[in-house]
Design a protein around this motif. Sequence first.
Motif, PDB file in Angstrom:
ATOM      1  N   ASP A 414       8.562  28.412  12.467  1.00 18.84           N
ATOM      2  CA  ASP A 414       7.105  28.422  12.529  1.00 18.84           C
ATOM      3  C   ASP A 414       6.669  28.916  13.907  1.00 18.84           C
ATOM      4  O   ASP A 414       7.467  29.060  14.828  1.00 18.84           O
ATOM      5  N   GLY A 415       5.382  29.224  14.034  1.00 17.77           N
ATOM      6  CA  GLY A 415       4.871  29.731  15.297  1.00 17.77           C
ATOM      7  C   GLY A 415       5.215  31.200  15.492  1.00 17.77           C
ATOM      8  O   GLY A 415       5.636  31.908  14.562  1.00 17.77           O
ATOM      9  N   ASN A 416       5.042  31.669  16.722  1.00 20.28           N
ATOM     10  CA  ASN A 416       5.346  33.061  17.067  1.00 20.28           C
ATOM     11  C   ASN A 416       6.831  33.172  17.406  1.00 20.28           C
ATOM     12  O   ASN A 416       7.293  32.604  18.396  1.00 20.28           O
ATOM     13  N   VAL A 417       7.562  33.936  16.585  1.00 18.86           N
ATOM     14  CA  VAL A 417       9.023  33.988  16.729  1.00 18.86           C
ATOM     15  C   VAL A 417       9.508  35.425  16.583  1.00 18.86           C
ATOM     16  O   VAL A 417       9.045  36.169  15.710  1.00 18.86           O
ATOM     17  N   GLU A 418      10.461  35.789  17.443  1.00 19.75           N
ATOM     18  CA  GLU A 418      11.228  37.015  17.275  1.00 19.75           C
ATOM     19  C   GLU A 418      12.682  36.616  17.054  1.00 19.75           C
ATOM     20  O   GLU A 418      13.267  35.918  17.875  1.00 19.75           O
ATOM     21  N   LEU A 419      13.243  37.056  15.923  1.00 15.37           N
ATOM     22  CA  LEU A 419      14.579  36.608  15.527  1.00 15.37           C
ATOM     23  C   LEU A 419      15.417  37.806  15.093  1.00 15.37           C
ATOM     24  O   LEU A 419      14.975  38.609  14.261  1.00 15.37           O
ATOM     25  N   SER A 420      16.640  37.906  15.637  1.00 17.11           N
ATOM     26  CA  SER A 420      17.556  38.966  15.220  1.00 17.11           C
ATOM     27  C   SER A 420      18.969  38.418  15.162  1.00 17.11           C
ATOM     28  O   SER A 420      19.347  37.539  15.943  1.00 17.11           O
ATOM     29  N   GLY A 421      19.728  38.918  14.189  1.00 13.16           N
ATOM     30  CA  GLY A 421      21.117  38.507  14.075  1.00 13.16           C
ATOM     31  C   GLY A 421      21.532  38.225  12.650  1.00 13.16           C
ATOM     32  O   GLY A 421      20.763  38.385  11.698  1.00 13.16           O
ATOM     33  N   SER A 422      22.789  37.794  12.508  1.00  8.35           N
ATOM     34  CA  SER A 422      23.384  37.484  11.210  1.00  8.35           C
ATOM     35  C   SER A 422      23.544  35.972  11.098  1.00  8.35           C
ATOM     36  O   SER A 422      24.188  35.344  11.948  1.00  8.35           O
ATOM     37  N   ILE A 423      22.975  35.377  10.020  1.00  7.85           N
ATOM     38  CA  ILE A 423      22.795  33.918   9.946  1.00  7.85           C
ATOM     39  C   ILE A 423      23.258  33.393   8.594  1.00  7.85           C
ATOM     40  O   ILE A 423      22.983  34.006   7.554  1.00  7.85           O
ATOM     41  N   PHE A 424      23.939  32.244   8.612  1.00  2.92           N
ATOM     42  CA  PHE A 424      24.265  31.524   7.377  1.00  2.92           C
ATOM     43  C   PHE A 424      23.641  30.144   7.454  1.00  2.92           C
ATOM     44  O   PHE A 424      23.901  29.380   8.393  1.00  2.92           O
ATOM     45  N   VAL A 425      22.798  29.813   6.453  1.00  2.45           N
ATOM     46  CA  VAL A 425      22.121  28.522   6.388  1.00  2.45           C
ATOM     47  C   VAL A 425      22.734  27.743   5.229  1.00  2.45           C
ATOM     48  O   VAL A 425      22.611  28.142   4.061  1.00  2.45           O
ATOM     49  N   ASN A 426      23.378  26.643   5.548  1.00  7.14           N
ATOM     50  CA  ASN A 426      24.004  25.855   4.480  1.00  7.14           C
ATOM     51  C   ASN A 426      22.973  25.068   3.678  1.00  7.14           C
ATOM     52  O   ASN A 426      23.261  24.589   2.585  1.00  7.14           O
ATOM     53  N   GLY A 427      21.776  24.910   4.225  1.00  5.67           N
ATOM     54  CA  GLY A 427      20.692  24.224   3.526  1.00  5.67           C
ATOM     55  C   GLY A 427      19.698  25.210   2.945  1.00  5.67           C
ATOM     56  O   GLY A 427      20.043  26.075   2.142  1.00  5.67           O
ATOM     57  N   ARG A 428      18.426  25.102   3.404  1.00  7.00           N
ATOM     58  CA  ARG A 428      17.334  25.932   2.876  1.00  7.00           C
ATOM     59  C   ARG A 428      16.694  26.703   4.027  1.00  7.00           C
ATOM     60  O   ARG A 428      16.933  26.398   5.198  1.00  7.00           O
ATOM     61  N   LEU A 429      15.855  27.669   3.651  1.00  6.88           N
ATOM     62  CA  LEU A 429      15.111  28.445   4.640  1.00  6.88           C
ATOM     63  C   LEU A 429      13.624  28.259   4.383  1.00  6.88           C
ATOM     64  O   LEU A 429      13.122  28.575   3.313  1.00  6.88           O
ATOM     65  N   LYS A 430      12.933  27.742   5.399  1.00  6.20           N
ATOM     66  CA  LYS A 430      11.493  27.504   5.287  1.00  6.20           C
ATOM     67  C   LYS A 430      10.786  28.269   6.407  1.00  6.20           C
ATOM     68  O   LYS A 430      11.036  28.021   7.593  1.00  6.20           O
ATOM     69  N   ILE A 431       9.926  29.207   6.025  1.00  5.12           N
ATOM     70  CA  ILE A 431       9.111  29.946   6.991  1.00  5.12           C
ATOM     71  C   ILE A 431       7.651  29.653   6.661  1.00  5.12           C
ATOM     72  O   ILE A 431       7.115  30.188   5.679  1.00  5.12           O
ATOM     73  N   HIS A 432       7.026  28.770   7.411  1.00  4.43           N
ATOM     74  CA  HIS A 432       5.644  28.357   7.175  1.00  4.43           C
ATOM     75  C   HIS A 432       4.840  28.528   8.466  1.00  4.43           C
ATOM     76  O   HIS A 432       5.325  28.207   9.555  1.00  4.43           O
ATOM     77  N   GLU A 433       3.625  29.031   8.303  1.00  8.79           N
ATOM     78  CA  GLU A 433       2.694  29.155   9.427  1.00  8.79           C
ATOM     79  C   GLU A 433       3.354  29.848  10.615  1.00  8.79           C
ATOM     80  O   GLU A 433       3.287  29.381  11.757  1.00  8.79           O
ATOM     81  N   SER A 434       3.971  30.961  10.335  1.00  9.11           N
ATOM     82  CA  SER A 434       4.693  31.690  11.375  1.00  9.11           C
ATOM     83  C   SER A 434       4.196  33.129  11.461  1.00  9.11           C
ATOM     84  O   SER A 434       3.802  33.734  10.459  1.00  9.11           O
ATOM     85  N   ASN A 435       4.208  33.638  12.670  1.00 10.32           N
ATOM     86  CA  ASN A 435       4.041  35.067  12.907  1.00 10.32           C
ATOM     87  C   ASN A 435       5.410  35.564  13.348  1.00 10.32           C
ATOM     88  O   ASN A 435       5.766  35.495  14.521  1.00 10.32           O
ATOM     89  N   LEU A 436       6.186  36.057  12.363  1.00  6.61           N
ATOM     90  CA  LEU A 436       7.600  36.344  12.579  1.00  6.61           C
ATOM     91  C   LEU A 436       7.839  37.846  12.687  1.00  6.61           C
ATOM     92  O   LEU A 436       7.415  38.618  11.824  1.00  6.61           O
ATOM     93  N   LYS A 437       8.533  38.231  13.750  1.00 10.41           N
ATOM     94  CA  LYS A 437       9.058  39.584  13.867  1.00 10.41           C
ATOM     95  C   LYS A 437      10.572  39.465  13.814  1.00 10.41           C
ATOM     96  O   LYS A 437      11.160  38.665  14.547  1.00 10.41           O
ATOM     97  N   THR A 438      11.205  40.285  12.964  1.00  8.90           N
ATOM     98  CA  THR A 438      12.607  40.003  12.706  1.00  8.90           C
ATOM     99  C   THR A 438      13.424  41.247  12.395  1.00  8.90           C
ATOM    100  O   THR A 438      12.907  42.252  11.896  1.00  8.90           O
ATOM    101  N   ASN A 439      14.703  41.134  12.686  1.00 12.25           N
ATOM    102  CA  ASN A 439      15.735  42.061  12.227  1.00 12.25           C
ATOM    103  C   ASN A 439      16.966  41.200  11.979  1.00 12.25           C
ATOM    104  O   ASN A 439      17.803  41.018  12.859  1.00 12.25           O
TER     105      ASN A 439
END
Length: 645
Positions: A414-439
């Motif tokens: 959530d929030g203002n986030v810049e995220l890059s990379g290779s990711i494994f989530v064993n649970g869930r993915l929640k993107i709420h109320e975010s201004n996300l820039k990503t690769n």
Amino acid sequence: MKRMINVIRKTIRNSNGYALLLTLGILILFTVLGLSLMTLTMSGTAKNSTREDDTQALNLAEKGLDFILNEINTHLAEFTKEGKSRDDFIGELEKFNQNNLRYKCTFDSKGILIKGLKITTSNSQNDTSLACIKSVHEVNDANGLNDLKKKLEIISFGEVDGKNKQLITFLEIGADHIPEQLKYTLTSNGNIHLNGAVQITGDLRYKGNLTTYNKAHIIKGSHYWVDSLKPSIKSTSSRSNPRIVVSRNSNFYHVKDSSNASSLYTGIHNLNTSYLTMESDISKLFDTTIFDKVPTVVTTDSNINTVDVSAKKNTYIFTRNSANDILTNKNEYSIPNGVYKNRSFLVHYYSTCNKSSCNKYDPEDKNSTFELNGDYEFDQLATSASLKITSQNKSTTKVKIKNTLYVEGDLIIDGNVELSGSIFVNGRLKIHESNLKTNALIYVNNPDGYTRNGWVYYEPVDIQYSTINSLPYKNEKNETANGTLVIFSRGKVKLSNNSTSSLHDKPSEIYGFFYSGKELEIYGSGSNMKIHGGVYGSRITLHATRGNTQETAPSRSDATSYNNYNGLYVFKETIQDDITTRSSNQLVGDSRCNFPTKSNQKKCYDYHSRLQIHYNEDVINTYIELNREEELIYKVDPPKFVERN
């Protein structure tokens, strides 16, 4: 009297002579004509025989080409049936070359093939069919050298009764290590449901059925069906029709109106024929007033391989025994800012961890969820519980993963986030109320949503109230490229309420690909998104209107332009259908105006769809660069003809 009789006799004798001469002349004439006709007939027969020999020789040359192609492809298909690594496949592909004795060419002094792979024919011993590999060439595509492909120069020869034909054919053979789902705009092993004015650019591929409807579904306290338009579809190329690739048992349906909104939603998903009308004419399922070209339907028996998300886990996970730890107490869940290079870091709690394992915690409890808030750069990171990436006030949190990130619990952004990379989530993915820039490439392993008191609080992949945009990066060619968000989830993927109430021509531009092992559902009524990439789901459901929506009451002067659905104000369908045709020299560079029409003009619709999915090959490049595990090759591509002489 006697004199008269002599004259008469003389005349008769002369007439008999004329008759004889006339008879002989006619006989000679017909003889000549007969001989000429016989000569022409015999000549025609000879020419027909020559033409027939030429045709049969060409057929034998083509038969030789078909035989050698079928032999090579059958061998490669059998070789990859159980899955082969890239190196193994390349090694096998190298066997098909000009030095292979089975496929080696031998020519005479005139360049005519005299020895190669001999194909048995059913005709006389004078018939010959040969084929061989003359040369092998590398194949380059948009990403450079593709060592999973080879371009072959194949010579094929046919001869019948001394008449011969020789063909030179260049074609590509090999395989593609990119999942088939990334090759289409929409791909499903089940059904696809397009409700309302969804706009698609590219091809569809599915094994089930297709339904379309001129209304879009929303949930605003209750179920509503918003008046809209049929979906539209166009090709990525102005020179061709879009393709819809289906199985032999696939059907097309148009949804019928119903007064029971909730039952209609369920009925569509269950293919309840009480709510559906079968259509044989594919053009009736789409709005063809925007794009002139009707989809081409292609039937195939090939399977769509699914992605085993769980199998990716071992590439990402590591324990305390193999990592340098960042130790935190349970009450100190925030990970310090910094650059963490040349080591692998595992984040865990003192109080609940031993040397071999750690427990997951409630992702909604901030005191049992790790947090990244600031600037970070990791070579490799793993957490023993859920992880939250967030920001404070107007600041931006930047997280760069060089190798891998493993999250044992849920990943919350959530929030203002810049995220890059290779990711494994064993649970869930929640993107709420975010201004996300990503690769980023993200695998999500939990197939079930997060529940409270029996209610699903959020889905395994749940993206709401957010904007998602590209994070530019330098690719392997050191060129600036659009970053993409590629998600593979075992469970449902849901996108809704994103870029809400934004103007129709100001969508959230998402460069990405979304994969769901269950259902994928995207809402584009209150939301406004333009996805550059594609989607896959065991079932796909898309909803969209065209034009503006808002959650505040329109002014009195605009009120007649909107319908009110319990506080969501949506343009009336007559306004959504507002289309203007302009000449090609107007609105230069406007992306709305790149659709050629039959009249050689450009058709621009005044109001955009609030859910657009445009196929974009950039997602493939991101997948290749971020994927940390080699994909096994299970399928060989059909031969691709490049040139033929």
